[in-house]
Design a protein around this motif. Structure first.
Motif, PDB file in Angstrom:
ATOM      1  N   ASP A  89       8.999 -26.114  23.668  1.00 37.72           N
ATOM      2  CA  ASP A  89       8.094 -27.258  24.030  1.00 37.72           C
ATOM      3  C   ASP A  89       6.938 -27.062  23.218  1.00 37.72           C
ATOM      4  OD1 ASP A  89      10.132 -27.828  25.672  1.00 37.72           O
ATOM      5  OD2 ASP A  89       8.866 -27.433  27.559  1.00 37.72           O
ATOM      6  N   SER A  90       6.046 -28.384  22.777  1.00 39.31           N
ATOM      7  CA  SER A  90       5.185 -28.385  22.095  1.00 39.31           C
ATOM      8  C   SER A  90       4.063 -27.594  22.628  1.00 39.31           C
ATOM      9  CB  SER A  90       4.621 -29.811  21.623  1.00 39.31           C
ATOM     10  OG  SER A  90       4.431 -30.284  22.948  1.00 39.31           O
ATOM     11  N   SER A  91       3.849 -27.647  24.013  1.00 39.86           N
ATOM     12  CA  SER A  91       2.912 -27.013  24.868  1.00 39.86           C
ATOM     13  C   SER A  91       3.447 -25.655  25.424  1.00 39.86           C
ATOM     14  CB  SER A  91       2.313 -27.816  25.866  1.00 39.86           C
ATOM     15  OG  SER A  91       3.645 -28.177  26.638  1.00 39.86           O
ATOM     16  N   GLY A  92       4.505 -24.984  24.970  1.00 37.44           N
ATOM     17  CA  GLY A  92       5.274 -23.992  25.536  1.00 37.44           C
ATOM     18  C   GLY A  92       4.367 -22.842  25.551  1.00 37.44           C
ATOM     19  N   ALA A  93       3.568 -22.445  24.337  1.00 40.81           N
ATOM     20  CA  ALA A  93       3.015 -21.380  24.065  1.00 40.81           C
ATOM     21  C   ALA A  93       1.826 -21.237  25.118  1.00 40.81           C
ATOM     22  CB  ALA A  93       2.464 -21.199  22.761  1.00 40.81           C
ATOM     23  N   TYR A  94       0.929 -22.445  25.341  1.00 34.97           N
ATOM     24  CA  TYR A  94      -0.048 -22.587  26.200  1.00 34.97           C
ATOM     25  C   TYR A  94       0.383 -22.346  27.758  1.00 34.97           C
ATOM     26  CZ  TYR A  94      -3.876 -24.313  28.649  1.00 34.97           C
ATOM     27  OH  TYR A  94      -4.868 -24.460  29.636  1.00 34.97           O
ATOM     28  N   LEU A  95       1.509 -22.861  27.764  1.00 30.57           N
ATOM     29  CA  LEU A  95       2.225 -22.708  29.363  1.00 30.57           C
ATOM     30  C   LEU A  95       2.610 -21.236  29.714  1.00 30.57           C
ATOM     31  CD1 LEU A  95       3.953 -26.200  30.213  1.00 30.57           C
ATOM     32  CD2 LEU A  95       1.895 -25.211  31.266  1.00 30.57           C
ATOM     33  N   ARG A  96       3.389 -20.829  28.784  1.00 29.69           N
ATOM     34  CA  ARG A  96       3.739 -19.258  28.712  1.00 29.69           C
ATOM     35  C   ARG A  96       2.459 -18.418  29.161  1.00 29.69           C
ATOM     36  NH1 ARG A  96       7.965 -18.460  30.707  1.00 29.69           N
ATOM     37  NH2 ARG A  96       9.536 -19.614  29.828  1.00 29.69           N
ATOM     38  N   ALA A  97       1.475 -18.710  28.532  1.00 29.27           N
ATOM     39  CA  ALA A  97      -0.004 -17.953  28.691  1.00 29.27           C
ATOM     40  C   ALA A  97      -0.439 -18.241  29.928  1.00 29.27           C
ATOM     41  CB  ALA A  97      -0.782 -18.228  27.545  1.00 29.27           C
ATOM     42  N   ALA A  98      -0.225 -19.365  30.338  1.00 23.96           N
ATOM     43  CA  ALA A  98      -0.999 -19.807  31.553  1.00 23.96           C
ATOM     44  C   ALA A  98      -0.203 -19.215  32.644  1.00 23.96           C
ATOM     45  CB  ALA A  98      -1.154 -21.482  31.616  1.00 23.96           C
ATOM     46  N   MET A  99       1.068 -19.376  32.676  1.00 23.26           N
ATOM     47  CA  MET A  99       2.106 -18.858  33.839  1.00 23.26           C
ATOM     48  C   MET A  99       1.819 -17.333  33.904  1.00 23.26           C
ATOM     49  SD  MET A  99       5.217 -21.276  33.613  1.00 23.26           S
ATOM     50  CE  MET A  99       5.895 -20.681  32.104  1.00 23.26           C
TER      51      MET A  99
END
Length: 299
Positions: A89-99
């Motif tokens: 996902d385009s925001s996948g890297a950010y969300l991975r870090a957030a999760m």
DNA sequence: TGGCAGGCCAATT
DNA sequence: AATTGGCCTGCC
């Protein structure tokens, strides 16, 4: 007196307590991290073991199963939800870090009425100020909780108060702060540092009396319908309504956008609607984003 | 001291 | 439909 619940995934009490969703958790001093939690007219002290896979509660097994298991949302598989976020996902890297950062946070399924009032209070306030306001409100209008068995010995103030009912709040309406003629021992809402929110709280209480079965009735309503209904209350806008839906009505797809989430959206997402890619669990995704954006030093 | 913080409302374009 | 000022209070 005590009960253990074996958890299927980790439960981080500290992160959950500090993720801005519940304002009636009190940290207990002591060797282990424990919290005194008051909700549904009851109170309990909880802690988890080192690997955060066993939950200890100082209550009966019946209360643990019937009240606290649903409250902590223990039957929802968060791991499965997290796995639906694709790194592509385009925001996948950010969300991975957030999760990763928020791993162990759970969405607390709170009482609807309490949730409505506490999030009305939350506007233009930070978490400590909200907590203090809610505390004052409970002391001013709520009933004391008699069951001293459930009170942690490490709390400075041993008396706990239930969250006041709409009737109890409305009963204070004619008593201003410092009213010497007030025959009640309790102070008015003016003593709760609520400021311009006082009329909003009254409006909510009156609305609640007109809609005593709203929680039940909302079950057949869509998210949009519930949001619109809540926003009829003066002082409830889209952000507060979304919080009430997520934390007070178990609408896991409601995603409140506050300044922190908004910063994240501008930074890592095309726009707000991209969060809905994670339907029907956008609310949980929002909680990770919020916690990460607000607390991570290198965000 | 003044600005601001995890919004909302009403008035104004 | 979008923008702006005011609002209680506590804190820096």
């Amino acid at each position: 007196m005590g009960t253990e619940i074996i958890l299927s995934e980790k439960f981080d009490l500290e992160k959950t307590a500090e993720s801005g969703q519940c304002f009636r958790w009190r940290r207990c001093d002591g060797a282990d991290t424990a919290y005194q939690i008051t909700a549904f007219g009851k109170s309990v002290v909880i802690s988890v073991n080192n690997d955060q896979k066993i939950l200890h509660l100082n209550c009966s097994e019946e209360d643990a199963e019937k009240i606290w298991r649903p409250y902590f949302d223990l039957d929802t598989d968060y791991t499965a939800i997290r796995n639906t976020v694709a790194s592509s996902d385009s925001s996948g890297a950010y969300l991975r870090a957030a999760m990763d950062y928020g791993d162990g946070i759970r969405i607390i399924r709170q009482d609807f009425w309490e949730c409505l009032v506490t999030f009305i209070i939350s506007q233009r306030k930070n978490i400590p100020a909200i907590t203090q306001c809610v505390d004052k409100l409970c002391r001013a209008a709520g009933a004391p909780i008699i069951d001293t068995q459930s009170v942690s010995a490490t709390l400075a103030e041993p008396t706990l108060y239930a969250f006041p009912t709409p009737e109890q709040i409305l009963a204070l309406s004619c008593h201003k702060n410092g009213d010497a003629d007030c025959s009640f021992a309790k102070a008015g809402l003016g003593s709760c540092s609520l400021g311009y929110r006082v009329p909003y709280i009254f409006a909510a209480a009156e609305w609640m009396l007109r809609h005593p079965d709203f929680v039940k009735e909302s079950e057949t309503m869509t998210d949009d319908e519930v949001r619109d209904a809540l926003m009829e209350i003066k002082g409830v806008g889209i952000k507060v309504a979304s919080c009430v839906m997520l934390f007070g009505l178990q609408r896991m797809n409601a995603f409140p956008v506050d300044v922190w989430v908004n910063r994240a959206i501008k930074k890592a997402f095309r726009d707000e609607s991209e969060i809905m890619n994670y339907s029907p669990n956008a609310g949980l995704i929002q909680q990770y984003i919020f916690f990460y954006e607000k607390n991570h030093p290198n965000r």
